[in-house]
Design a protein around this motif. Structure first.
Motif, PDB file in Angstrom:
ATOM      1  N   LEU A  82       0.841  -1.188   0.000  1.00  0.00           N
ATOM      2  CA  LEU A  82       0.000   0.000   0.000  1.00  0.00           C
ATOM      3  C   LEU A  82       0.878   1.240   0.000  1.00  0.00           C
ATOM      4  CD1 LEU A  82      -2.567  -1.114   2.722  1.00  0.00           C
ATOM      5  CD2 LEU A  82      -3.022  -0.843   0.282  1.00  0.00           C
ATOM      6  N   TYR A  83       0.389   2.285  -0.654  1.00  0.00           N
ATOM      7  CA  TYR A  83       1.125   3.546  -0.654  1.00  0.00           C
ATOM      8  C   TYR A  83       1.227   4.084   0.766  1.00  0.00           C
ATOM      9  CZ  TYR A  83       0.543   3.983  -5.762  1.00  0.00           C
ATOM     10  OH  TYR A  83       0.581   3.811  -7.121  1.00  0.00           O
ATOM     11  N   GLY A  84       2.411   4.548   1.120  1.00  0.00           N
ATOM     12  CA  GLY A  84       2.630   5.138   2.431  1.00  0.00           C
ATOM     13  C   GLY A  84       2.379   6.631   2.408  1.00  0.00           C
ATOM     14  N   GLU A  85       1.807   7.137   3.496  1.00  0.00           N
ATOM     15  CA  GLU A  85       1.625   8.587   3.588  1.00  0.00           C
ATOM     16  C   GLU A  85       2.960   9.227   3.945  1.00  0.00           C
ATOM     17  OE1 GLU A  85       0.142   8.842   8.236  1.00  0.00           O
ATOM     18  OE2 GLU A  85      -1.319   9.068   6.630  1.00  0.00           O
ATOM     19  N   PRO A  91      11.982  15.074   3.375  1.00  0.00           N
ATOM     20  CA  PRO A  91      11.320  16.073   2.528  1.00  0.00           C
ATOM     21  C   PRO A  91      11.053  15.563   1.104  1.00  0.00           C
ATOM     22  CG  PRO A  91      13.237  17.017   3.624  1.00  0.00           C
ATOM     23  CD  PRO A  91      13.237  15.551   3.916  1.00  0.00           C
ATOM     24  N   GLY A  92      11.809  14.578   0.671  1.00  0.00           N
ATOM     25  CA  GLY A  92      11.609  14.005  -0.653  1.00  0.00           C
ATOM     26  C   GLY A  92      10.240  13.355  -0.820  1.00  0.00           C
ATOM     27  N   GLU A  93       9.676  12.865   0.288  1.00  0.00           N
ATOM     28  CA  GLU A  93       8.342  12.263   0.215  1.00  0.00           C
ATOM     29  C   GLU A  93       7.316  13.292  -0.251  1.00  0.00           C
ATOM     30  OE1 GLU A  93       8.475   9.034   3.853  1.00  0.00           O
ATOM     31  OE2 GLU A  93       7.999  11.114   4.308  1.00  0.00           O
ATOM     32  N   PHE A  94       7.386  14.495   0.298  1.00  0.00           N
ATOM     33  CA  PHE A  94       6.439  15.533  -0.085  1.00  0.00           C
ATOM     34  C   PHE A  94       6.674  15.970  -1.528  1.00  0.00           C
ATOM     35  CE2 PHE A  94       6.571  15.841   4.550  1.00  0.00           C
ATOM     36  CZ  PHE A  94       5.215  15.718   4.831  1.00  0.00           C
ATOM     37  N   ALA A  95       7.933  16.040  -1.925  1.00  0.00           N
ATOM     38  CA  ALA A  95       8.249  16.420  -3.304  1.00  0.00           C
ATOM     39  C   ALA A  95       7.680  15.390  -4.285  1.00  0.00           C
ATOM     40  CB  ALA A  95       9.763  16.557  -3.474  1.00  0.00           C
ATOM     41  N   TYR A  96       7.774  14.106  -3.936  1.00  0.00           N
ATOM     42  CA  TYR A  96       7.245  13.048  -4.800  1.00  0.00           C
ATOM     43  C   TYR A  96       5.737  13.214  -4.987  1.00  0.00           C
ATOM     44  CZ  TYR A  96       5.343   8.527  -6.118  1.00  0.00           C
ATOM     45  OH  TYR A  96       4.623   7.536  -6.746  1.00  0.00           O
ATOM     46  N   ASP A 140      -4.986   6.639  -2.348  1.00  0.00           N
ATOM     47  CA  ASP A 140      -4.987   6.820  -0.899  1.00  0.00           C
ATOM     48  C   ASP A 140      -3.663   6.350  -0.296  1.00  0.00           C
ATOM     49  OD1 ASP A 140      -7.546   7.918  -0.822  1.00  0.00           O
ATOM     50  OD2 ASP A 140      -8.484   5.955  -0.738  1.00  0.00           O
ATOM     51  N   THR A 141      -3.268   6.988   0.801  1.00  0.00           N
ATOM     52  CA  THR A 141      -2.017   6.644   1.477  1.00  0.00           C
ATOM     53  C   THR A 141      -2.286   6.311   2.938  1.00  0.00           C
ATOM     54  OG1 THR A 141      -1.564   8.962   2.022  1.00  0.00           O
ATOM     55  CG2 THR A 141      -0.641   8.128  -0.052  1.00  0.00           C
ATOM     56  N   TYR A 142      -1.396   5.496   3.518  1.00  0.00           N
ATOM     57  CA  TYR A 142      -1.599   4.987   4.880  1.00  0.00           C
ATOM     58  C   TYR A 142      -0.286   4.927   5.632  1.00  0.00           C
ATOM     59  CZ  TYR A 142      -6.037   3.951   2.916  1.00  0.00           C
ATOM     60  OH  TYR A 142      -7.243   4.116   2.306  1.00  0.00           O
ATOM     61  N   SER A 143      -0.401   4.967   6.945  1.00  0.00           N
ATOM     62  CA  SER A 143       0.772   4.753   7.790  1.00  0.00           C
ATOM     63  C   SER A 143       0.935   3.245   8.012  1.00  0.00           C
ATOM     64  CB  SER A 143       0.622   5.467   9.134  1.00  0.00           C
ATOM     65  OG  SER A 143      -0.337   4.801   9.941  1.00  0.00           O
ATOM     66  N   ARG A 161       7.369  -5.923   7.832  1.00  0.00           N
ATOM     67  CA  ARG A 161       7.657  -5.180   6.595  1.00  0.00           C
ATOM     68  C   ARG A 161       8.715  -5.976   5.855  1.00  0.00           C
ATOM     69  NH1 ARG A 161       7.843   1.210   7.056  1.00  0.00           N
ATOM     70  NH2 ARG A 161       7.563   0.851   4.855  1.00  0.00           N
ATOM     71  N   THR A 162       8.524  -6.162   4.576  1.00  0.00           N
ATOM     72  CA  THR A 162       9.483  -6.961   3.811  1.00  0.00           C
ATOM     73  C   THR A 162      10.587  -6.118   3.202  1.00  0.00           C
ATOM     74  OG1 THR A 162       8.189  -6.839   1.770  1.00  0.00           O
ATOM     75  CG2 THR A 162       7.734  -8.694   3.274  1.00  0.00           C
ATOM     76  N   MET A 163      10.403  -4.815   3.170  1.00  0.00           N
ATOM     77  CA  MET A 163      11.459  -3.919   2.703  1.00  0.00           C
ATOM     78  C   MET A 163      11.211  -2.529   3.260  1.00  0.00           C
ATOM     79  SD  MET A 163      10.274  -3.568  -1.328  1.00  0.00           S
ATOM     80  CE  MET A 163      11.723  -2.715  -1.821  1.00  0.00           C
ATOM     81  N   SER A 164      12.251  -1.744   3.340  1.00  0.00           N
ATOM     82  CA  SER A 164      12.140  -0.386   3.827  1.00  0.00           C
ATOM     83  C   SER A 164      11.959   0.533   2.622  1.00  0.00           C
ATOM     84  CB  SER A 164      13.402  -0.003   4.603  1.00  0.00           C
ATOM     85  OG  SER A 164      13.290   1.319   5.058  1.00  0.00           O
ATOM     86  N   ALA A 165      10.782   1.125   2.519  1.00  0.00           N
ATOM     87  CA  ALA A 165      10.465   2.022   1.409  1.00  0.00           C
ATOM     88  C   ALA A 165       9.343   2.944   1.856  1.00  0.00           C
ATOM     89  CB  ALA A 165      10.044   1.210   0.185  1.00  0.00           C
ATOM     90  N   SER A 166       9.075   3.980   1.076  1.00  0.00           N
ATOM     91  CA  SER A 166       7.987   4.891   1.448  1.00  0.00           C
ATOM     92  C   SER A 166       6.630   4.208   1.321  1.00  0.00           C
ATOM     93  CB  SER A 166       8.035   6.165   0.611  1.00  0.00           C
ATOM     94  OG  SER A 166       7.947   5.861  -0.758  1.00  0.00           O
ATOM     95  N   SER A 167       6.510   3.267   0.385  1.00  0.00           N
ATOM     96  CA  SER A 167       5.317   2.428   0.324  1.00  0.00           C
ATOM     97  C   SER A 167       5.506   1.281   1.314  1.00  0.00           C
ATOM     98  CB  SER A 167       5.101   1.877  -1.079  1.00  0.00           C
ATOM     99  OG  SER A 167       4.726   2.917  -1.957  1.00  0.00           O
ATOM    100  N   HIS A 168       4.404   0.665   1.713  1.00  0.00           N
ATOM    101  CA  HIS A 168       4.464  -0.399   2.708  1.00  0.00           C
ATOM    102  C   HIS A 168       4.318  -1.763   2.043  1.00  0.00           C
ATOM    103  CE1 HIS A 168       4.217   2.742   5.655  1.00  0.00           C
ATOM    104  NE2 HIS A 168       3.086   3.171   5.123  1.00  0.00           N
TER     105      HIS A 168
END
Length: 177
Positions: A82-85, A91-96, A140-143, A161-168
């Protein structure tokens, strides 16, 4: 590996594409056209339910999650991406997300093929991920904590979590009572 696979897509085009892509597996792959926000015609019979980048485009992520999670048999697994909020830690998350929204506005009147060509020129080899993020009307994004809570409430444990990324990318096992 010999498994029986049931694939689900909401669109007729997605069902046709999946059937064509999996034709070599014959009757080991069944494809169903279905809206995941509605209950599926299966019971808790699956060893693994896999949803990668789908639920957050439904407009009812929790409802769709609940519908697929009930299909996992005791001791079975669920995997969701799922997309991460944005967390505010990078700050790159907001830029994306700002870039995704800008591109959505720039391409909203384009056909899928025009949008793909436009994004391909702009993003090159990364076009697939950008096309997926820009094209849907719902993103939609989620924590991670929201997702973990959904899993716990639906009878799952061993949440990882299977990997560390902005998405979950999360896998969990259904409790065996």
């Amino acid at each position: 590996m010999g498994a029986m696979v049931h694939a689900v897509d909401q669109s007729e085009a997605g069902v046709l594409h999946t059937k064509n892509s999996c034709a070599e597996f014959g009757d080991k792959v069944a494809v169903l056209q279905h809206d995941l926000t509605q209950p599926l015609p299966f019971g808790a019979e699956f060893d693994l339910v896999w949803s990668h980048g789908v639920l957050h485009h439904t407009g009812n992520t929790f409802g769709a999650f609940s519908n697929i999670s009930r299909l996992v048999k005791p001791g079975g697994y669920i995997f969701v991406m799922l997309y991460g909020e944005p967390t505010g830690r990078d700050p790159g998350e907001f830029a994306y997300y700002a870039e995704v929204e800008t591109l959505r506005r720039e391409t909203c009147t384009m056909s899928f093929s025009e949008r793909y060509e436009f994004l391909s020129k702009l993003k090159g080899a990364d076009v697939g991920g950008w096309f997926d993020a820009v094209s849907p009307t719902i993103n939609d994004t989620y924590s991670y904590y929201e997702i973990a809570l959904w899993l716990l409430q639906n009878g799952f444990e061993d949440i990882q979590r299977t990997m560390s990324a902005s998405s979950h990318y999360v896998i969990a096992r259904r409790r065996v009572d």
